[in-house]
Design an enzyme around this catalytic site. Sequence first.
Site, mmCIF file in Angstrom:
data_model
loop_
_atom_site.group_PDB
_atom_site.id
_atom_site.type_symbol
_atom_site.label_atom_id
_atom_site.label_comp_id
_atom_site.label_asym_id
_atom_site.label_seq_id
_atom_site.Cartn_x
_atom_site.Cartn_y
_atom_site.Cartn_z
ATOM 1 N N TYR A 1 -6.695 -15.439 2.493
ATOM 2 C CA TYR A 1 -6.868 -14.265 1.614
ATOM 3 C C TYR A 1 -7.900 -14.118 0.815
ATOM 4 O O TYR A 1 -8.719 -13.187 0.816
ATOM 5 C CB TYR A 1 -5.465 -14.408 0.762
ATOM 6 C CG TYR A 1 -5.602 -13.649 -0.570
ATOM 7 C CD1 TYR A 1 -5.267 -12.136 -0.441
ATOM 8 C CD2 TYR A 1 -5.863 -13.936 -1.815
ATOM 9 C CE1 TYR A 1 -5.263 -11.314 -1.593
ATOM 10 C CE2 TYR A 1 -5.711 -13.183 -2.995
ATOM 11 C CZ TYR A 1 -5.738 -11.911 -2.704
ATOM 12 O OH TYR A 1 -5.425 -11.292 -3.912
ATOM 13 N N ILE B 1 -4.714 2.646 3.992
ATOM 14 C CA ILE B 1 -5.986 2.582 3.930
ATOM 15 C C ILE B 1 -6.594 1.770 5.162
ATOM 16 O O ILE B 1 -7.812 2.009 5.473
ATOM 17 C CB ILE B 1 -6.346 1.453 2.657
ATOM 18 C CG1 ILE B 1 -5.821 -0.031 2.924
ATOM 19 C CG2 ILE B 1 -6.075 2.390 1.406
ATOM 20 C CD1 ILE B 1 -6.314 -0.780 1.968
ATOM 21 N N THR C 1 -10.345 -11.021 -7.038
ATOM 22 C CA THR C 1 -9.632 -12.286 -7.292
ATOM 23 C C THR C 1 -10.096 -13.426 -7.576
ATOM 24 O O THR C 1 -11.337 -13.953 -6.912
ATOM 25 C CB THR C 1 -8.588 -12.676 -6.106
ATOM 26 O OG1 THR C 1 -7.910 -13.734 -6.405
ATOM 27 C CG2 THR C 1 -9.325 -12.598 -4.792
ATOM 28 N N ALA D 1 -4.005 -3.675 -1.491
ATOM 29 C CA ALA D 1 -4.367 -4.913 -0.914
ATOM 30 C C ALA D 1 -3.244 -5.559 -0.082
ATOM 31 O O ALA D 1 -2.058 -5.343 -0.488
ATOM 32 C CB ALA D 1 -5.146 -5.762 -1.836
#
Length: 280
Positions: A125, A37, A101, A60
């Site tokens: 993150y 990606i 998240t 991810a």
Amino acid sequence: MKVLVTGANGQLGYDVVKRLEQNKIGYLGTDIDTLDISNEEQVKRVINDYNPDVVIHCAAYTAVDKAEDERKLCYAVNVLGTRYVADSCKETNAKMVYISTDYVFDGEGDKPFEVTDTPNPVNYYGQTKHEGELEVQKSLEKCFIIRISWVFGIHGNNFVKTMLRLGKERDELSVVSDQIGSPTYTYDLAGLLVDMIQTEKYGIYHATNEGYCSWYEFACEIFRQAGIDIKVNPIKTEDYPTKARRPKNSRLSKELLYEFKKLKKWQTALKNYLNSYEMR
């Protein structure tokens, strides 16, 4: 309906593909070997060629501690990769599901975070996942942004598997007791996502199994249900230092999610998971 799944070999992607099969929905499962990606040309080519009605974007960079050092890679996957997927969805008029998240929040206080609360990540993150949300919102109106937490599934590594392994290797264990959140079984979550994509109820949702606990309480319940006799000691976050800071309050308000359904209580989800795990 045709669905393209990124990160299909990951913990959530694996169950999403399984749920699509059960619902007899056509899909193309991709992973790093078939769709990187972070490669814009490849993303455009694969999505344009398949021309899906929906893209469920599970791929991810999720190594929370490593992300503090591997910032360029984390950004390339979580921000740029998400931008490329969102742009391609816009070109093909596809719906998009973006998996986010609890780490987009700072974890302050003890109230559940609402979908409308302002993100304030405390680690890199979380920062990239928040920026990914913004990329999706910038490109698309037909999108679902799903914030999840503390996931565990049959495929891939997770807290439950780690506890089961340590329970066989040790007589005593220390687990953090002042971080509170909701464990989420990927099989339950995947079923919800497959239901969602068949609607046009776009927006931001918090999706976890019902109930809250600390990692310590989660560990104790894992050992209780698995019949493992081990002493578990509660410790503070400060006693277990990590490279990346973790939010202490990961409670997520799910009021909007209830328009679809309530997921099972996390204890029930854990029981179902352990039953599936033993049958493998």
